[in-house]
Design a protein around this motif. Structure first.
Motif, mmCIF file in Angstrom:
data_model
loop_
_atom_site.group_PDB
_atom_site.id
_atom_site.type_symbol
_atom_site.label_atom_id
_atom_site.label_comp_id
_atom_site.label_asym_id
_atom_site.label_seq_id
_atom_site.Cartn_x
_atom_site.Cartn_y
_atom_site.Cartn_z
ATOM 1 N N ALA A 5 0.848 -1.190 0.000
ATOM 2 C CA ALA A 5 0.000 0.000 0.000
ATOM 3 C C ALA A 5 0.885 1.243 0.000
ATOM 4 C CB ALA A 5 -0.915 0.006 1.215
ATOM 5 N N LEU A 6 0.459 2.250 -0.718
ATOM 6 C CA LEU A 6 1.177 3.517 -0.802
ATOM 7 C C LEU A 6 0.286 4.641 -0.286
ATOM 8 C CD1 LEU A 6 2.517 3.029 -4.433
ATOM 9 C CD2 LEU A 6 3.755 2.579 -2.290
ATOM 10 N N LYS A 7 0.916 5.742 0.095
ATOM 11 C CA LYS A 7 0.156 6.881 0.604
ATOM 12 C C LYS A 7 -0.903 7.340 -0.408
ATOM 13 C CE LYS A 7 0.826 11.193 3.094
ATOM 14 N NZ LYS A 7 0.202 10.839 4.361
ATOM 15 N N LYS A 8 -0.584 7.235 -1.692
ATOM 16 C CA LYS A 8 -1.547 7.643 -2.727
ATOM 17 C C LYS A 8 -2.810 6.771 -2.721
ATOM 18 C CE LYS A 8 0.163 4.974 -6.684
ATOM 19 N NZ LYS A 8 -1.034 4.315 -7.139
ATOM 20 N N ASP A 9 -2.753 5.602 -2.075
ATOM 21 C CA ASP A 9 -3.897 4.692 -1.992
ATOM 22 C C ASP A 9 -4.842 5.025 -0.836
ATOM 23 O OD1 ASP A 9 -2.805 3.069 -4.093
ATOM 24 O OD2 ASP A 9 -1.554 2.033 -2.607
ATOM 25 N N TYR A 10 -4.411 5.893 0.068
ATOM 26 C CA TYR A 10 -5.173 6.128 1.295
ATOM 27 C C TYR A 10 -6.644 6.468 1.040
ATOM 28 C CZ TYR A 10 -1.086 6.203 4.461
ATOM 29 O OH TYR A 10 0.027 5.893 5.213
ATOM 30 N N SER A 11 -6.933 7.351 0.088
ATOM 31 C CA SER A 11 -8.329 7.757 -0.108
ATOM 32 C C SER A 11 -9.194 6.563 -0.501
ATOM 33 C CB SER A 11 -8.439 8.881 -1.133
ATOM 34 O OG SER A 11 -8.003 8.448 -2.399
ATOM 35 N N GLU A 12 -8.685 5.676 -1.358
ATOM 36 C CA GLU A 12 -9.460 4.495 -1.746
ATOM 37 C C GLU A 12 -9.558 3.497 -0.592
ATOM 38 O OE1 GLU A 12 -9.017 3.303 -6.106
ATOM 39 O OE2 GLU A 12 -7.115 4.305 -5.645
ATOM 40 N N ILE A 13 -8.502 3.359 0.187
ATOM 41 C CA ILE A 13 -8.520 2.474 1.358
ATOM 42 C C ILE A 13 -9.541 2.979 2.377
ATOM 43 C CG2 ILE A 13 -7.153 1.743 3.359
ATOM 44 C CD1 ILE A 13 -4.730 1.651 1.322
ATOM 45 N N LEU A 14 -9.538 4.280 2.614
ATOM 46 C CA LEU A 14 -10.500 4.859 3.558
ATOM 47 C C LEU A 14 -11.939 4.659 3.079
ATOM 48 C CD1 LEU A 14 -8.568 8.096 4.516
ATOM 49 C CD2 LEU A 14 -8.987 6.111 5.986
ATOM 50 N N LYS A 15 -12.159 4.770 1.777
ATOM 51 C CA LYS A 15 -13.496 4.549 1.229
ATOM 52 C C LYS A 15 -13.926 3.099 1.443
ATOM 53 C CE LYS A 15 -16.213 4.759 -2.973
ATOM 54 N NZ LYS A 15 -16.207 4.895 -4.421
ATOM 55 N N LEU A 16 -13.037 2.137 1.157
ATOM 56 C CA LEU A 16 -13.356 0.724 1.403
ATOM 57 C C LEU A 16 -13.683 0.499 2.870
ATOM 58 C CD1 LEU A 16 -10.649 -1.078 -0.777
ATOM 59 C CD2 LEU A 16 -13.122 -1.091 -1.160
ATOM 60 N N ASN A 17 -12.890 1.098 3.759
ATOM 61 C CA ASN A 17 -13.122 0.935 5.203
ATOM 62 C C ASN A 17 -14.480 1.518 5.598
ATOM 63 O OD1 ASN A 17 -11.358 0.119 7.732
ATOM 64 N ND2 ASN A 17 -12.582 1.899 8.310
ATOM 65 N N ARG A 18 -14.807 2.707 5.069
ATOM 66 C CA ARG A 18 -16.104 3.330 5.395
ATOM 67 C C ARG A 18 -17.267 2.442 4.951
ATOM 68 N NH1 ARG A 18 -13.566 8.000 3.847
ATOM 69 N NH2 ARG A 18 -14.380 7.876 1.730
ATOM 70 N N ASN A 19 -17.125 1.781 3.813
ATOM 71 C CA ASN A 19 -18.211 0.941 3.304
ATOM 72 C C ASN A 19 -18.495 -0.255 4.213
ATOM 73 O OD1 ASN A 19 -18.518 2.633 1.116
ATOM 74 N ND2 ASN A 19 -17.320 1.358 -0.267
ATOM 75 N N ASP A 20 -17.513 -0.674 5.011
ATOM 76 C CA ASP A 20 -17.682 -1.818 5.919
ATOM 77 C C ASP A 20 -17.432 -1.428 7.375
ATOM 78 O OD1 ASP A 20 -18.443 -3.828 4.163
ATOM 79 O OD2 ASP A 20 -16.385 -4.293 3.607
ATOM 80 N N VAL A 21 -17.612 -0.161 7.706
ATOM 81 C CA VAL A 21 -17.235 0.338 9.028
ATOM 82 C C VAL A 21 -18.010 -0.347 10.163
ATOM 83 C CG1 VAL A 21 -18.792 2.327 9.219
ATOM 84 C CG2 VAL A 21 -16.481 2.419 10.232
ATOM 85 N N GLU A 22 -19.204 -0.898 9.879
ATOM 86 C CA GLU A 22 -19.960 -1.575 10.941
ATOM 87 C C GLU A 22 -19.229 -2.806 11.453
ATOM 88 O OE1 GLU A 22 -21.116 -3.451 7.135
ATOM 89 O OE2 GLU A 22 -21.095 -1.365 7.767
#
Length: 161
Positions: A5-22
């Protein structure tokens, strides 16, 4: 297909995490950056220049603040703890989680770790798909605990040989 994972991936990683945050704890750029610095494994699967999956894991003895990680630290040595794995919903059931886990197992064996540890939510909502997946991957339950978020989690380990 799997890469660091690279810093440039953070926004997409955060989006994936938000989609399954429960089923996960929330993340922001700051927390993710700190986790990245501490992590032993932080990898993504990318398709068509888009992150579709990631795994984040820590070795024993690092300064990670998770209570569940702390439970494993109090009870085991020489392990890698899987904090989270997320697969984009439209890419599930294609073997991506298995690829990420097998890659982590190979890394752990190569680096002489004895165990891989994880936890899975079982209350208030029992995560049947994750329990079945972990059983298939060779994990077994070694305990349960109530986390600060008032969730009960199944504490799981896979012994490596």
């Amino acid at each position: 297909m799997i890469r660091k994972a690279l810093k440039k991936d953070y926004s997409e990683i955060l989006k994936l995490n938000r989609n399954d945050v429960e089923m996960l704890s929330p993340l922001d750029d700051n927390i993710l950056g700190k986790m990245d610095e501490l992590s032993e494994i932080f990898q993504v699967i990318e398709e068509d220049n888009r992150v579709i999956a990631f795994i984040l894991a820590f070795k024993d003895g690092c300064d990670y603040w998770s209570d569940n990680y702390g439970w494993f630290l109090d009870n085991y040595t020489n392990f890698i703890y899987i904090d989270r794995i997320v697969i984009d919903e439209s890419y599930r059931k294609r073997g991506l989680a298995q690829e990420l886990y097998e890659n982590l197992f190979n890394y752990a064996l190569k680096n002489k770790y004895n165990l891989v540890c994880a936890e899975i939510d079982i209350e208030p909502e029992y995560n049947y798909p994750s329990i079945r997946f972990h059983e298939k991957m060779g994990f077994r339950q070694v305990g349960t605990r109530i986390s600060k978020q008032t969730l009960t989690v199944s504490l799981q380990v896979k012994e490596l040989k």
